[in-house]
Enzyme design. Structure first.
Site, PDB file in Angstrom:
ATOM      1  N   ASP A  25     -32.651  -5.339   5.098  1.00 37.91           N
ATOM      2  CA  ASP A  25     -32.166  -4.440   6.131  1.00 37.91           C
ATOM      3  C   ASP A  25     -32.115  -5.148   7.475  1.00 37.91           C
ATOM      4  O   ASP A  25     -32.702  -6.205   7.632  1.00 37.91           O
ATOM      5  CB  ASP A  25     -33.150  -3.269   6.254  1.00 37.91           C
ATOM      6  CG  ASP A  25     -32.466  -1.964   5.986  1.00 37.91           C
ATOM      7  OD1 ASP A  25     -31.230  -1.960   5.898  1.00 37.91           O
ATOM      8  OD2 ASP A  25     -33.167  -0.953   5.872  1.00 37.91           O
ATOM      9  N   GLY A  26     -31.452  -4.545   8.429  1.00 37.82           N
ATOM     10  CA  GLY A  26     -31.526  -5.041   9.802  1.00 37.82           C
ATOM     11  C   GLY A  26     -30.425  -6.010  10.182  1.00 37.82           C
ATOM     12  O   GLY A  26     -30.328  -6.394  11.357  1.00 37.82           O
ATOM     13  N   ASN A  27     -29.601  -6.389   9.226  1.00 37.77           N
ATOM     14  CA  ASN A  27     -28.534  -7.355   9.537  1.00 37.77           C
ATOM     15  C   ASN A  27     -27.545  -6.785  10.552  1.00 37.77           C
ATOM     16  O   ASN A  27     -27.088  -7.484  11.449  1.00 37.77           O
ATOM     17  CB  ASN A  27     -27.775  -7.755   8.264  1.00 37.77           C
ATOM     18  CG  ASN A  27     -28.659  -8.504   7.279  1.00 37.77           C
ATOM     19  OD1 ASN A  27     -29.740  -8.937   7.642  1.00 37.77           O
ATOM     20  ND2 ASN A  27     -28.191  -8.653   6.049  1.00 37.77           N
ATOM     21  N   HIS A  29     -24.974 -10.495   8.376  1.00 33.63           N
ATOM     22  CA  HIS A  29     -25.308 -10.732   6.967  1.00 33.63           C
ATOM     23  C   HIS A  29     -25.504 -12.228   6.719  1.00 33.63           C
ATOM     24  O   HIS A  29     -26.392 -12.631   5.976  1.00 33.63           O
ATOM     25  CB  HIS A  29     -24.213 -10.186   6.056  1.00 33.63           C
ATOM     26  CG  HIS A  29     -24.153  -8.681   6.038  1.00 33.63           C
ATOM     27  ND1 HIS A  29     -25.278  -7.899   5.930  1.00 33.63           N
ATOM     28  CD2 HIS A  29     -23.103  -7.816   6.108  1.00 33.63           C
ATOM     29  CE1 HIS A  29     -24.927  -6.619   5.941  1.00 33.63           C
ATOM     30  NE2 HIS A  29     -23.607  -6.542   6.055  1.00 33.63           N
ATOM     31  N   SER A  47     -26.786  -2.338  -2.945  1.00 35.84           N
ATOM     32  CA  SER A  47     -27.025  -1.114  -3.721  1.00 35.84           C
ATOM     33  C   SER A  47     -25.702  -0.551  -4.246  1.00 35.84           C
ATOM     34  O   SER A  47     -24.622  -0.937  -3.777  1.00 35.84           O
ATOM     35  CB  SER A  47     -27.712  -0.061  -2.846  1.00 35.84           C
ATOM     36  OG  SER A  47     -26.792   0.431  -1.896  1.00 35.84           O
ATOM     37  N   ARG A  94     -19.260   0.961   2.017  1.00 38.59           N
ATOM     38  CA  ARG A  94     -19.043   0.318   3.320  1.00 38.59           C
ATOM     39  C   ARG A  94     -17.577  -0.114   3.428  1.00 38.59           C
ATOM     40  O   ARG A  94     -16.845  -0.079   2.438  1.00 38.59           O
ATOM     41  CB  ARG A  94     -19.979  -0.878   3.465  1.00 38.59           C
ATOM     42  CG  ARG A  94     -21.431  -0.409   3.492  1.00 38.59           C
ATOM     43  CD  ARG A  94     -22.369  -1.483   3.916  1.00 38.59           C
ATOM     44  NE  ARG A  94     -23.690  -0.906   4.090  1.00 38.59           N
ATOM     45  CZ  ARG A  94     -24.569  -1.277   5.003  1.00 38.59           C
ATOM     46  NH1 ARG A  94     -24.273  -2.225   5.859  1.00 38.59           N
ATOM     47  NH2 ARG A  94     -25.749  -0.697   5.084  1.00 38.59           N
ATOM     48  N   LEU A 100     -41.181 -19.659  -9.460  1.00 40.99           N
ATOM     49  CA  LEU A 100     -40.922 -18.364  -8.831  1.00 40.99           C
ATOM     50  C   LEU A 100     -39.870 -17.565  -9.611  1.00 40.99           C
ATOM     51  O   LEU A 100     -38.811 -18.091  -9.951  1.00 40.99           O
ATOM     52  CB  LEU A 100     -40.418 -18.605  -7.399  1.00 40.99           C
ATOM     53  CG  LEU A 100     -39.936 -17.379  -6.621  1.00 40.99           C
ATOM     54  CD1 LEU A 100     -41.114 -16.522  -6.169  1.00 40.99           C
ATOM     55  CD2 LEU A 100     -39.120 -17.800  -5.393  1.00 40.99           C
TER      56      LEU A 100
HETATM   57  C1  FPP Z   1     -28.278  -4.182   5.241  1.00 47.26           C
HETATM   58  O1  FPP Z   1     -27.686  -4.356   6.497  1.00 47.26           O
HETATM   59  C2  FPP Z   1     -27.902  -5.276   4.339  1.00 47.26           C
HETATM   60  C3  FPP Z   1     -26.946  -5.220   3.370  1.00 47.26           C
HETATM   61  C4  FPP Z   1     -26.156  -4.010   3.109  1.00 47.26           C
HETATM   62  C5  FPP Z   1     -26.588  -6.353   2.515  1.00 47.26           C
HETATM   63  C6  FPP Z   1     -27.529  -7.558   2.492  1.00 47.26           C
HETATM   64  C7  FPP Z   1     -26.983  -8.508   1.483  1.00 47.26           C
HETATM   65  C8  FPP Z   1     -26.532  -9.746   1.701  1.00 47.26           C
HETATM   66  C9  FPP Z   1     -26.641 -10.414   3.028  1.00 47.26           C
HETATM   67  C10 FPP Z   1     -25.826 -10.423   0.561  1.00 47.26           C
HETATM   68  C11 FPP Z   1     -26.296 -11.760   0.222  1.00 47.26           C
HETATM   69  C12 FPP Z   1     -27.382 -11.709  -0.739  1.00 47.26           C
HETATM   70  C13 FPP Z   1     -27.838 -12.790  -1.396  1.00 47.26           C
HETATM   71  C14 FPP Z   1     -28.980 -12.615  -2.315  1.00 47.26           C
HETATM   72  C15 FPP Z   1     -27.288 -14.138  -1.234  1.00 47.26           C
HETATM   73  P1  FPP Z   1     -27.415  -3.116   7.464  1.00 47.26           P
HETATM   74  O2  FPP Z   1     -26.039  -3.208   7.965  1.00 47.26           O
HETATM   75  O3  FPP Z   1     -27.764  -1.845   6.752  1.00 47.26           O
HETATM   76  O4  FPP Z   1     -28.413  -3.406   8.591  1.00 47.26           O
HETATM   77  P2  FPP Z   1     -29.092  -2.311   9.544  1.00 47.26           P
HETATM   78  O5  FPP Z   1     -30.362  -1.941   8.843  1.00 47.26           O
HETATM   79  O6  FPP Z   1     -29.310  -3.095  10.793  1.00 47.26           O
HETATM   80  O7  FPP Z   1     -28.128  -1.198   9.731  1.00 47.26           O
END
Ligand code: FPP
Length: 175
Positions: free
Chosen positions: A15-17, A32, A60, A66, A126
């Site tokens: 989360d948090g991206n 991301h 998910s 999205r 791992l």
């Molecule tokens: C939540 O961000 C994150 C995601 C929906 C996707 C995360 C997945 C990846 C970066 C794909 C790559 C994965 C691998 C294993 C290589 P958000 O937009 O919900 O963030 P927010 O919490 O700030 O709203």
């Protein structure tokens, strides 16, 4: 750090991206991308520390809702990640396991993750579990179907189904 008290299993919700990208006035795809950069360090450290299992909730079943641009950016990141990391992960004896419905992934991503699982299945370091196209309810439904098939085929008595049988029908079977 007390090495004898390390957790056996660490799970991370990626989360948090989006918030990170917003704080830095960047597009979400770059958030991301930065998330994946952190992931590299986390995986390396978990492997070096001797953590047994690291689970990442990456995508998910709801994430398909999205925007098309964001989903496409995530799918590209995934492909790039596997192409660039698989050699090092394999060298580090990491075993990759995908939790989720791989059949619902686009063909190139499905192939990349299936090949990564195949290539690393004999590794003993791992356990890296990546939840992709994963939903908790979907996993329970799948387990119910698998158990129902075993009952239908006479391999299992419905009255005798226990926690171990259920655990074996989950994506995490054996972990
Ligand atoms: C939540 O961000 C994150 C995601 C929906 C996707 C995360 C997945 C990846 C970066 C794909 C790559 C994965 C691998 C294993 C290589 P958000 O937009 O919900 O963030 P927010 O919490 O700030 O709203």
């Amino acid at each position: 750090m007390k090495f004898e008290r390390l957790p056996k299993h660490v799970a991370i919700i990626m989360d948090g991206n989006g918030r990170w990208a917003q704080q830095h006035s960047l597009q979400i795809a770059l958030g991301h991308q930065a998330g994946v950069e952190s992931l590299r360090a986390i995986i390396r450290e978990s492997s070096d520390l001797g953590i047994d299992t690291l689970s990442l909730y990456a995508f998910s079943t709801e994430n398909w809702r999205r925007s098309a641009a964001e989903v496409s950016a995530l799918m590209s990141l995934l492909l790039r990640y596997f192409a660039s990391e698989i050699d090092e992960l394999d060298q580090k004896n990491v075993r990759i396991r995908i939790l989720g419905d791989k059949a619902g992934l686009p063909e190139p991503q499905r192939l990349a993750v299936t090949q990564a699982e195949e290539r690393t299945k004999g590794n003993t370091g791992l356990n890296l579990c990546i939840a992709l196209n994963y939903g908790g309810r979907q996993e329970i439904l799948r387990a119910a179907r698998l158990l129902a098939e075993r009952v239908r085929d006479g391999q299992l008595d419905a009255e005798m189904i226990d926690e171990e049988d259920f655990s074996q029908a989950l994506y995490t079977a054996g972990l």
